[in-house]
Write an enzyme that holds these catalytic residues in place. Structure first.
Site, PDB file in Angstrom:
ATOM      1  N   ASP A 108       0.873  -1.185   0.000  1.00 39.70           N
ATOM      2  CA  ASP A 108       0.000   0.000   0.000  1.00 39.70           C
ATOM      3  C   ASP A 108       0.906   1.230   0.000  1.00 39.70           C
ATOM      4  OD1 ASP A 108       0.998  -0.400   2.555  1.00 39.70           O
ATOM      5  OD2 ASP A 108      -0.801   0.303   3.582  1.00 39.70           O
ATOM      6  N   ASP A 113       6.990   1.196   2.648  1.00 41.52           N
ATOM      7  CA  ASP A 113       6.824   0.274   1.513  1.00 41.52           C
ATOM      8  C   ASP A 113       7.859   0.596   0.436  1.00 41.52           C
ATOM      9  OD1 ASP A 113       3.684  -0.931   1.763  1.00 41.52           O
ATOM     10  OD2 ASP A 113       4.058   0.993   2.720  1.00 41.52           O
ATOM     11  N   ASP A 346       8.168  -1.931   7.149  1.00 36.52           N
ATOM     12  CA  ASP A 346       8.048  -2.926   6.083  1.00 36.52           C
ATOM     13  C   ASP A 346       9.390  -3.515   5.668  1.00 36.52           C
ATOM     14  OD1 ASP A 346       5.319  -2.573   6.044  1.00 36.52           O
ATOM     15  OD2 ASP A 346       5.352  -1.117   4.407  1.00 36.52           O
TER      16      ASP A 346
END
Length: 414
Positions: A108, A113, A346
């Site tokens: 996302d 990310d 992440d």
């Protein structure tokens, strides 16, 4: 003409087609030819196997040895070249099969990310098969744009990007605009951003199922977002988890500490039903980088300064989009967890997928997700006693090789 007595009437020929010798039968016997008798045609056959006399054999052997001796250097050189070629081929094949890792990433795309994807793209042993996009930090449309921006700065726009779920299975969507910026990448203008026409026509869930089925037992699925795409995929293809090499998730919590609700971590709280489905239906090897673990494994801000100061387009891109995140970390609510250091949540899950030796200490427990509690909806449940009666246990990261992590993070922006 008989080859032995040199008179006419020889009718027994040699079975070797290139041999022109023929004999009278008695002469053939005296000349040590091997007699082949035919029970149908009688004793006098039309085919004999010619055998050289012992002197002829010795002469032929000596000639062959002289030929080999004269050319032994050539034979040796050829043998060595063939051996080296075979050894090189075998070594390369073994190394490639041992080192190459196929990853499929579900994201996302917010700031961490982007950092995780750049980490994977910089790893020499990784083949990124595709990136599926899902709602979460921002809208799924923004997620697609952000993924393309990351791939562009890394010169990897050939990697396919797939648009996925725009909302959770139940309930309303939430986002993390206060932390990542409303667009997910710090609201930093990018006039040269790639267009959404580069996004594949195939949907994310369909692509996820197809890619895994095309590479059974080889793909590690790295989930950096709400798990909606993964939940839909396993409902469409229940055999999907059995074909994965492993599942790496950033999400959940182990100490009931929340970053979105009182007891809920963002990725699980954004779609609790999806998290419940994934933790219960994916029976493959599962690795969890939970919220508390990432906070305990933070990097010093001094490292972040050096990381962003690298003289590369990637570092300049990250510095531009990361300003919002640095400012947000100074908010009163995030002071307790993040002020003492830099956390790229992440990236821990991605590093574990890239390097099997990254995790140095872990717990293994059955896990699930709370769906109904007033304050605990979306909280991960870690069954340390055995009440859930689940055979499958997830690997919950506790400690990792932080020096190796620093190296991977630095390499991501080189």
């Amino acid at each position: 003409m008989c080859n032995k007595c040199q008179t006419k009437g020889a009718t027994a020929g040699c079975e070797v087609k290139r041999c022109k010798k023929s004999y009278h039968y008695p002469c053939a016997v005296r000349h040590r030819a091997e007699i082949v008798e035919d029970a149908v045609k009688g004793k006098y056959v039309s085919a004999l196997i010619s055998v050289l006399s012992w002197l002829e054999l010795l002469a032929a052997g000596a000639a062959a040895w002289r030929l080999f001796a004269a050319n032994r250097r050539w034979f040796r050189a050829v043998r060595e070249r063939v051996f080296k070629r075979c050894s090189s081929s075998c070594s390369h094949s073994t190394t490639r099969s041992t080192m190459s890792k196929k990853l499929l990433v579900d994201a996302d795309c917010g700031l961490d990310d982007a950092q995780a994807i750049m980490l994977a793209l910089a790893a020499p042993n990784v083949e990124l098969l595709g990136i599926t996009c899902v709602h979460g930090n921002t809208t799924v449309e923004n997620v697609c744009k952000n993924i393309l921006r990351v791939l562009q700065v890394c010169s990897k726009l050939e990697i396919p990007v797939f648009k996925g779920a725009a909302k959770p299975i139940l309930g309303n969507s939430i986002d993390a605009g206060h932390f990542h910026g409303q667009d997910g990448l710090g609201d930093a203008p990018d006039p040269n951003a790639p267009g959404l026409d580069l996004v594949q026509k195939e949907g994310a869930v369909s692509a996820m199922i197809r890619i895994v089925n095309e590479n059974p037992g080889e793909v590690s699925l790295v989930a950096l977002a709400p798990l909606t795409n993964l939940a839909l995929a396993v409902k469409m293809d229940p055999s999907l988890p059995s074909k994965l090499r492993g599942l790496y998730i950033m999400g959940g919590n182990t100490e009931s500490r929340g970053n979105t609700t009182v007891c809920g971590e963002f990725n699980f709280t954004a779609d609790p039903e999806a998290a419940y489905i994934v933790l219960n239906d994916y029976q493959c090897p599962t690795y969890l980088a939970c919220w508390e673990f990432t906070c305990y494994s933070k990097l010093p801000w001094e490292f972040c300064d050096d990381w962003l100061a690298q003289d590369t387009d990637k570092a300049r891109f990250m510095a531009r989009v990361f300003r919002h995140r640095i400012e947000a970390s100074q908010s009163e609510r995030l002071q307790k967890d993040l002020a003492a250091g830099f956390v790229s949540c992440d990236s821990y899950a991605m590093a574990a997928a890239v390097d099997d030796s990254f995790i140095t200490e872990s717990d293994r427990y059955p896990v699930s997700v709370e769906l109904t509690g007033t304050y605990t909806r979306g909280m991960m449940v870690m069954d340390t006693v055995g009440f859930l009666k689940k055979a499958h246990k997830a690997c919950i990261m506790k400690k990792v090789d932080m020096e190796k992590f620093k190296q991977m993070m630095m390499a991501a922006l080189k």
